[in-house]
Design an enzyme around this catalytic site. Structure first.
Site, PDB file in Angstrom:
ATOM      1  CG  ASP A   1     -85.521 -34.756 -45.438  1.00 51.07           C
ATOM      2  OD1 ASP A   1     -85.630 -36.219 -46.161  1.00 51.07           O
ATOM      3  OD2 ASP A   1     -85.103 -33.802 -45.454  1.00 51.07           O
TER       4      ASP A   1
ATOM      5  CG  HIS B   1     -87.607 -33.803 -50.141  1.00 49.34           C
ATOM      6  ND1 HIS B   1     -88.143 -35.112 -50.040  1.00 49.34           N
ATOM      7  CD2 HIS B   1     -86.252 -34.911 -49.226  1.00 49.34           C
ATOM      8  CE1 HIS B   1     -87.145 -36.054 -48.851  1.00 49.34           C
ATOM      9  NE2 HIS B   1     -85.946 -35.730 -48.897  1.00 49.34           N
TER      10      HIS B   1
ATOM     11  CD  GLU C   1     -78.871 -33.534 -51.063  1.00 51.11           C
ATOM     12  OE1 GLU C   1     -79.732 -33.553 -50.946  1.00 51.11           O
ATOM     13  OE2 GLU C   1     -78.049 -33.573 -50.368  1.00 51.11           O
ATOM     14  CG  ASP C   2     -80.144 -37.887 -53.394  1.00 49.13           C
ATOM     15  OD1 ASP C   2     -78.900 -37.776 -52.871  1.00 49.13           O
ATOM     16  OD2 ASP C   2     -81.131 -38.236 -52.854  1.00 49.13           O
TER      17      ASP C   2
ATOM     18  CG  ASP D   1     -95.015 -31.972 -13.326  1.00 48.87           C
ATOM     19  OD1 ASP D   1     -94.115 -31.772 -13.381  1.00 48.87           O
ATOM     20  OD2 ASP D   1     -95.196 -30.803 -14.466  1.00 48.87           O
TER      21      ASP D   1
ATOM     22  CG  HIS E   1     -86.949 -40.410 -47.217  1.00 44.95           C
ATOM     23  ND1 HIS E   1     -87.224 -40.305 -45.883  1.00 44.95           N
ATOM     24  CD2 HIS E   1     -85.869 -38.968 -48.284  1.00 44.95           C
ATOM     25  CE1 HIS E   1     -86.364 -38.817 -45.718  1.00 44.95           C
ATOM     26  NE2 HIS E   1     -85.630 -38.557 -47.107  1.00 44.95           N
TER      27      HIS E   1
END
Ligand code: MN
Length: 740
Positions: free
Chosen positions: A155, A88, A92-93, A275, A63
């Site tokens: 992301d 990134h 957080e993880d 169109d 990812h």
């Protein structure tokens, strides 16, 4: 085991290959070749996410790699962004912190990751749609660096591309958010390709049936459309080749989402959207000066071949769209009688249009005020760009994103977002949430710290409102409210709460008039207002009802004295003389020979504190009998008191404080050297050790020096003296004195 090993090896190879693609794309770009740090970021992230898998079952690291690839190849960002993209999700993880990243990769990358972590998830409750606009602003205001927003886009795009492996309820939520927030934001940032893809992907998950149906319709009509396109484009190709032009031409399908949008909005069936495709001609041109001419040459070729729609020509070359879009759009009648749009642009123009490449962020001029602020920002960017710097690629570092300078966005403890004007306070938030909260607000907690009602908020603050049932709205609140809503509600509440007071005041006034046989003519009222220093009738009633002033016989006497010729005064005199002098005797003449005792009783104080020197019990004072026969108390050393003493000796009375003189405000000025923790020590000492009621604490610090204005509510001057002595002992305090 053998099986595992092969799987593992295959996976490793896949990861390496994915990363290699990022590197290859980066090396092919114009950016400086900072391969070392990118490789380091990749290895760091890979190690950090080791063993973790995504919802789809693939290794997590794929990812960040994919996000880095989007950032690099689809948005055109450089090494800083690629590193930040790779890292990134680390903070957080995993157990790594921003500080760790700063240590390994420097401040800039760490800051961007911090920004991304801050705005990741958690913000959306069930009210996604309500919060969307606020969130969009928050994204922009809170992101110091625009790369944070761009990476957030990358992301989100990757998450949308891989949304299929999520649970359906999550798919729905993420798709909704994307459509509400990210697609419009991508549009604003000029990321057209990303915007279209986000829209289509969201639409696919939000309205799977409609999506499938339109896809089907497109497929069904494809053969026919290809046929028409071929027929239409063949003569154009021939002429363009004759011109010796290097170009690329393609049929541009409208996206599924935009077709659906049109069908919904204009209520037309699929067949009538004439169109559905346009032809796009992108030509190569080395000389920027010739771009425009080439566009019009192509225009000339096409209009020679086909009939031009009279009012569908758009020249965005001479006057580019505010978002930087440049192209020449024309609409001509195709061979089957349908109108077909042709978009003519150079390679450079196409890049801007599709990628919104960093150097060309511009913004679409739209409606409302926020647009104009964006335009100011864009001009700033343009100025930077117009000034050719060799390190133009690094110009991002100098850009600070501050789009909505006149607004701030704050959170409630529940994560709700509020957009407020600049300078909004805790009290504004309280009123914004509910007028009852506003009217009973006593204080607030900003980022978990206790603050007064008047505390000014900053974007990103988390604000909690504290209320108390005993709190009553106060007129002076209006001084620190920034929102019109709060001001209006406060005024309405004040008026309402004042109604009984005004009624009471009116009653007192009428009784006074009756007692002295006066009529409430403008003349009489004006005189009374003048004597009491009040601006209007309403204020008079308020003051009377609230016992702030009294209409004594002295006033009646003065009314008569000032205008003895008037009928009114005659009536007054006749009336009062009829009552003999009984009432006159009610006026207690203050005996200047005796000592006047300053005290409080049920009618309030029998004195007024002079506002020039504000003495408090314990201070040496003298009294001055004013024209209303009230004793005004001055400090003995007050300059005005000296003047009074000299000029009105007969009106001076010696005074003495009574024990029940009440509570008084005293102001203390403190100066010192600002050392860490000193202010906390100071306030703690005052409020806890001495249990003094702090009414105001104004602290200003300039470099090492701080000055502080402290207003306390106390009984007598001894308390202030003690207080000053104690403050003086605090290490760092240089000067402390009572101002009043
Ligand atoms: Mn992510």
């Amino acid at each position: 085991m053998e099986q595992y090993k092969t799987n593992h090896q295959a996976e490793e190879a896949m990861i390496e290959a994915a990363f290699q693609e990022v590197l290859d794309g980066y090396l092919a770009s114009n950016h400086r070749k900072k391969v070392e740090i990118i490789t380091r970021a990749y290895k760091f992230a890979k190690e950090a996410h080791k063993g973790v898998r995504r919802q789809s079952g693939e290794p997590y690291i794929l990812h960040p790699i994919a996000v880095a690839k989007i950032a690099s190849q689809e948005i055109g960002l450089g090494s800083t962004s690629i590193c930040a993209a790779l890292l990134h999700d680390v903070v957080e993880d995993t157990d790594y912190t921003i500080e760790d990243l700063e240590q390994h990769f420097g401040k800039k990358i760490a800051q961007i990751v911090a920004g991304l972590t801050k705005i990741s998830g958690g913000i959306f409750g069930d009210k996604a749609s309500v919060q969307a606009e606020n969130f969009r602003k928050l994204l922009l205001t809170m992101s110091e660096d625009i790369r944070v927003v761009l990476l957030k886009m990358a992301d989100r795009l990757h998450n949308m591309r891989t949304l299929g492996s999520m649970a359906p309820n999550k798919q729905y939520k993420i798709a909704g958010e994307t459509l509400y927030i990210y697609a419009p934001l991508a549009h604003r940032l000029g990321l057209f390709a990303i915007k279209s893809e986000l829209e289509d992907l969201s639409f696919k998950y939000e309205h799977p049936a409609a999506y499938a149906r339109i896809r089907e319709l497109i497929k069904e009509s494809e053969a026919r459309r290809t046929e028409i396109y071929k027929k239409f484009s063949a003569p154009i190709h021939q002429k363009l080749r004759e011109l010796g032009l290097k170009y690329e031409a393609k049929a541009r399908m409208k996206t599924v989402y935009s077709i659906w949008n049109k069908m919904e909005k204009k209520q037309v069936p699929f067949e009538e959207i004439y169109d559905i495709y346009a032809m796009r001609i992108i030509f190569d041109c080395d000389d920027p000066d010739k771009e425009k001419l080439t566009c019009w040459n192509i225009y000339s070729i096409i209009t020679d071949l086909y009939r031009l729609h009279p009012d569908r020509t758009r020249d965005w070359i001479s006057v580019p769209k505010a978002n930087g879009y440049q192209a020449l759009h024309i609409t001509v009648m195709g061979p089957d009688g349908n109108w077909i749009e042709v978009q003519i642009r150079s390679r450079r123009m196409d890049e801007i249009a599709e990628k919104g490449f960093a150097a060309h962020w511009k913004y679409k001029i739209g409606d409302g005020e926020e647009e104009s602020e964006l335009n100011v920002w864009l001009r700033t960017i343009k100025d930077i760009l117009d000034n050719p710097e060799p390190s133009a690629i690094d110009f991002l570092d100098t850009l600070k994103l501050n789009l909505f300078a006149s607004e701030i966005v704050v959170f409630t403890p529940k994560g709700e977002l509020l957009t407020l004007p600049n300078n909004s306070t805790v009290l504004d938030v309280a009123f914004e949430l509910h007028s009852q909260l506003g009217l009973h607000c006593i204080a607030g907690k900003v980022n978990h710290k206790l603050v007064p009602l008047s505390h000014k908020l900053k974007s990103g603050d988390q604000v909690e409102v504290l209320t108390s049932n005993s709190q009553q709205p106060k007129a002076e609140w209006v001084n620190f409210l920034a929102t019109a809503k709060a001001k209006t509600r406060l005024r309405a509440a004040l008026r309402k709460s004042q109604q009984p007071v005004i009624a009471e005041g009116k009653k007192i006034f009428v009784e006074f008039l009756q007692k002295h046989s006066l009529v409430a003519t403008n003349e009489v009222v004006t005189k009374i207002l003048g004597m009491l220093h009040l601006p209007n009738r309403e204020e008079l009633y308020l003051a009377l009802g609230g016992n702030e002033v009294t209409l004594n016989d002295n006033i009646a006497k003065q009314l008569a004295r000032q205008d003895s010729q008037s009928l009114l005064s005659k009536i007054f005199r006749r009336k009062s003389s009829a009552k003999k002098t009984a009432e006159m005797q009610e006026i207690v003449e203050i005996d200047t020979a005796a000592t006047y005792i300053l005290k409080h009783d049920e009618h309030g104080a029998n004195f007024k504190i002079a506002d020039c020197c504000c003495p408090i019990p314990g201070d040496e004072v003298l009294g001055f009998i004013d024209e209303n026969n009230e004793v005004v108390v001055h400090a003995l050393d007050c300059p005005r008191a000296s003047v009074l003493k000299a000029g009105y000796g007969s009106r001076i009375v010696s005074t003495q404080w009574d024990v029940s003189s009440g509570k008084f405000l005293a102001t203390v000025h403190i100066e010192g050297l600002d050392r860490f923790g000193i202010l906390q020590e100071l306030t703690q000492m005052i409020s806890t050790n001495m249990s003094i009621d702090i009414r105001k604490l104004n602290i200003e610090a300039q470099e090492e020096v701080f000055s502080c204005e402290l207003v306390v509510l106390i009984e007598d001057s001894q308390v202030v003296t003690d207080l000053c002595n104690k403050i003086n002992k605090i290490n760092g305090v240089k000067r402390v004195s009572r101002v009043y």
